[in-house]
Design a protein around this motif. Sequence first.
Motif, PDB file in Angstrom:
ATOM      1  N   CYS A 354       0.851  -1.187   0.000  1.00 47.95           N
ATOM      2  CA  CYS A 354       0.000   0.000   0.000  1.00 47.95           C
ATOM      3  C   CYS A 354       0.889   1.241   0.000  1.00 47.95           C
ATOM      4  O   CYS A 354       2.074   1.152   0.354  1.00 47.95           O
ATOM      5  N   TYR A 355       0.352   2.388  -0.436  1.00 48.92           N
ATOM      6  CA  TYR A 355       1.053   3.652  -0.241  1.00 48.92           C
ATOM      7  C   TYR A 355       1.092   3.917   1.256  1.00 48.92           C
ATOM      8  O   TYR A 355       0.162   4.490   1.830  1.00 48.92           O
ATOM      9  N   GLY A 356       2.152   3.516   1.909  1.00 50.55           N
ATOM     10  CA  GLY A 356       2.285   3.748   3.345  1.00 50.55           C
ATOM     11  C   GLY A 356       2.809   5.144   3.593  1.00 50.55           C
ATOM     12  O   GLY A 356       3.996   5.430   3.365  1.00 50.55           O
ATOM     13  N   MET A 357       1.947   6.028   4.076  1.00 49.03           N
ATOM     14  CA  MET A 357       2.337   7.424   4.199  1.00 49.03           C
ATOM     15  C   MET A 357       3.380   7.659   5.282  1.00 49.03           C
ATOM     16  O   MET A 357       3.992   8.729   5.331  1.00 49.03           O
ATOM     17  N   MET A 358       3.614   6.670   6.149  1.00 48.72           N
ATOM     18  CA  MET A 358       4.720   6.786   7.090  1.00 48.72           C
ATOM     19  C   MET A 358       6.047   6.916   6.340  1.00 48.72           C
ATOM     20  O   MET A 358       7.010   7.492   6.862  1.00 48.72           O
ATOM     21  N   ASP A 359       6.095   6.388   5.122  1.00 52.05           N
ATOM     22  CA  ASP A 359       7.277   6.505   4.265  1.00 52.05           C
ATOM     23  C   ASP A 359       7.062   7.551   3.167  1.00 52.05           C
ATOM     24  O   ASP A 359       7.926   8.387   2.920  1.00 52.05           O
ATOM     25  N   TRP A 360       5.899   7.529   2.532  1.00 52.80           N
ATOM     26  CA  TRP A 360       5.683   8.333   1.340  1.00 52.80           C
ATOM     27  C   TRP A 360       5.565   9.820   1.637  1.00 52.80           C
ATOM     28  O   TRP A 360       5.740  10.636   0.727  1.00 52.80           O
ATOM     29  N   PHE A 361       5.295  10.206   2.869  1.00 53.34           N
ATOM     30  CA  PHE A 361       5.208  11.637   3.141  1.00 53.34           C
ATOM     31  C   PHE A 361       6.562  12.310   2.962  1.00 53.34           C
ATOM     32  O   PHE A 361       6.649  13.540   2.869  1.00 53.34           O
ATOM     33  N   ARG A 362       7.630  11.530   2.884  1.00 53.65           N
ATOM     34  CA  ARG A 362       8.967  12.085   2.707  1.00 53.65           C
ATOM     35  C   ARG A 362       9.328  12.274   1.235  1.00 53.65           C
ATOM     36  O   ARG A 362      10.480  12.565   0.909  1.00 53.65           O
ATOM     37  N   ASN A 390      -7.720   2.638   5.334  1.00 52.98           N
ATOM     38  CA  ASN A 390      -7.428   1.606   4.336  1.00 52.98           C
ATOM     39  C   ASN A 390      -6.543   0.477   4.830  1.00 52.98           C
ATOM     40  O   ASN A 390      -6.409  -0.538   4.145  1.00 52.98           O
ATOM     41  N   ASP A 391      -5.911   0.627   5.994  1.00 52.13           N
ATOM     42  CA  ASP A 391      -4.964  -0.400   6.439  1.00 52.13           C
ATOM     43  C   ASP A 391      -5.632  -1.741   6.706  1.00 52.13           C
ATOM     44  O   ASP A 391      -5.021  -2.799   6.530  1.00 52.13           O
ATOM     45  N   VAL A 392      -6.899  -1.702   7.132  1.00 52.04           N
ATOM     46  CA  VAL A 392      -7.616  -2.954   7.401  1.00 52.04           C
ATOM     47  C   VAL A 392      -7.625  -3.845   6.172  1.00 52.04           C
ATOM     48  O   VAL A 392      -7.417  -5.062   6.254  1.00 52.04           O
ATOM     49  N   GLY A 393      -7.845  -3.253   5.009  1.00 47.52           N
ATOM     50  CA  GLY A 393      -7.903  -4.027   3.777  1.00 47.52           C
ATOM     51  C   GLY A 393      -6.577  -4.606   3.360  1.00 47.52           C
ATOM     52  O   GLY A 393      -6.520  -5.410   2.418  1.00 47.52           O
ATOM     53  N   HIS A 394      -5.506  -4.222   4.018  1.00 46.30           N
ATOM     54  CA  HIS A 394      -4.182  -4.749   3.695  1.00 46.30           C
ATOM     55  C   HIS A 394      -3.632  -5.616   4.828  1.00 46.30           C
ATOM     56  O   HIS A 394      -2.428  -5.889   4.881  1.00 46.30           O
ATOM     57  N   ARG A 430     -11.691   3.106  12.702  1.00 45.24           N
ATOM     58  CA  ARG A 430     -10.705   2.035  12.609  1.00 45.24           C
ATOM     59  C   ARG A 430      -9.397   2.463  13.269  1.00 45.24           C
ATOM     60  O   ARG A 430      -8.920   3.578  13.044  1.00 45.24           O
ATOM     61  N   TYR A 431      -8.807   1.592  14.066  1.00 43.86           N
ATOM     62  CA  TYR A 431      -7.523   1.810  14.741  1.00 43.86           C
ATOM     63  C   TYR A 431      -7.548   3.072  15.616  1.00 43.86           C
ATOM     64  O   TYR A 431      -6.503   3.684  15.864  1.00 43.86           O
ATOM     65  N   VAL A 432      -8.713   3.447  16.107  1.00 45.48           N
ATOM     66  CA  VAL A 432      -8.790   4.671  16.905  1.00 45.48           C
ATOM     67  C   VAL A 432      -8.017   4.522  18.212  1.00 45.48           C
ATOM     68  O   VAL A 432      -7.270   5.419  18.624  1.00 45.48           O
ATOM     69  N   THR A 433      -8.177   3.385  18.874  1.00 45.07           N
ATOM     70  CA  THR A 433      -7.440   3.146  20.120  1.00 45.07           C
ATOM     71  C   THR A 433      -5.941   3.181  19.871  1.00 45.07           C
ATOM     72  O   THR A 433      -5.176   3.766  20.661  1.00 45.07           O
ATOM     73  N   GLU A 434      -5.513   2.574  18.780  1.00 39.10           N
ATOM     74  CA  GLU A 434      -4.080   2.518  18.464  1.00 39.10           C
ATOM     75  C   GLU A 434      -3.539   3.917  18.129  1.00 39.10           C
ATOM     76  O   GLU A 434      -2.399   4.251  18.493  1.00 39.10           O
TER      77      GLU A 434
END
Length: 491
Positions: A354-362, A390-394, A430-434
């Motif tokens: 997936c386009y993981g924005m943790m990396d792609w924002f750079r 979208n992470d759930v779908g991956h 989705r992933y709100v607690t996390e």
Amino acid sequence: MSSTRFRAVRPLARFRAVRPLARFRAAILSASTVMATIGLMAVVTTHAAAAATRYEAETAPAVCTGTIDSNHTGYSGSGFCNASNAVGAAAQFTVTASTAGSATLGVRYANGTTTARPADVLVNGTRVAGATFDGTGAWTTWLTTTLTVALVAGSNVIRFSPTTANGLPNVDALDVDLTGGSTAGTGRPTDPNIQYYGRWNTADPAYYSMGWAGGYLEARFTGSTIGVRQRNAIDLFYAVDGAAPQWRRTVSGDVTLATGLTGGSHTIRIGYRERAGSYAGDPVFGGLLLAAGAQTTAIGRPANFVEFIGDSITVGQPNADRPFTTYAWQTAEALGAAHSQVAQGGACLVSQDCYGMMDWFRRSSAWVSYDDWNFATYQATAVVINLGTNDVGHGVSTPVFQANYIVLLERLRQAYPNAEILAMGVFRARYVTETRNAVAARTAAGDAKVHFVDTTGWIDAATDTSDNVHPTDAGHAKITQRLRPILDQYI
């Protein structure tokens, strides 16, 4: 891009006067020190005028990311800025210009090492030059290096930020001489009077390319007509003199935007539909088309810059009038802030197929394969994150999501040392607690500028989205109403 090296010169009283701008622009354009960086007016190694105004590094509103020291003699005022030895540290000055125009900056510094210390020079959030502070022979030997930049009328924030872990030299003071009125511009992409917002690739001087979504540019111009030069077909929007944006769909070549304008000067804002999915438009800017004898002049930038990181919801897909109907655009505009949307349809937080924005924002866009963005180009006042839909779908597990959200927050802090970071719980819960836990982890680690935003109840999927996921224009307006006062607390 390598930093332009400024020659250290002796105190201001011994400098000779700078030649008029019209004479030395031609010399600068033929020199190897020309910078293709947005906002650069000129880089010179001569000068300084006798009428310079001095701003001391130890006196507010100047900011020193480090300590104010007085242990090395020869400084002016009551001390000097000994900035932290780290990338992202800074010596920052707020200066006042009576009129817009070019100004000569004289940076008085000492570097007692034999290693030159390079730094980015940012004016009102935009990187305008690279400077190198050579060794001065001793920490008690103070020299001045000069450069010429464009300032807007009123308040200007000038920031010197090191590009290596050696940090800055000791910075004593900044001498500012407003040397002339606004320099006439041609409207070409390299015109220093044009202000760019968002991620732009400036490698091709004929066509600057917009990266990600929501990028735009602004300029002030004279004359009765205005147009824009495009390369291939694109949907573009524009606004003249602050009017509501208008669309020109599927245009290319020389495009006339407005005629019959009266008065002395006008403003123009231009932006493009993002390249995404099956839409393969060409979001590039080839320059302004000015009337005969017309020119551009300096235009100011807002004090705050908000970067929104997200997926198709932040982009505004599938709504036709994105980006200016999105919550990101509307929230920043309502607060008078500049903005960008580093967002991509289908993006995730985690880089797991997936386009993981943790990396792609750079990166400068979703179309490059390596981390190429220079965060010294601008510094965000605030960053708003909306990721996790979208992470759930991956197949991203909750522990992996939380761990990687912490990594994203850490990386954002490295990129924007002083930004307020707002992590939104996504609207599908989705992933709100996390997400909340990741913010808590960073807060516990000492980062007081990271905040969780609970979006529960902000929109109704049945009435405010087009497909139970993507907000309608009305849905984006509702999000804006809730997000605006929250963000307003921090900028």
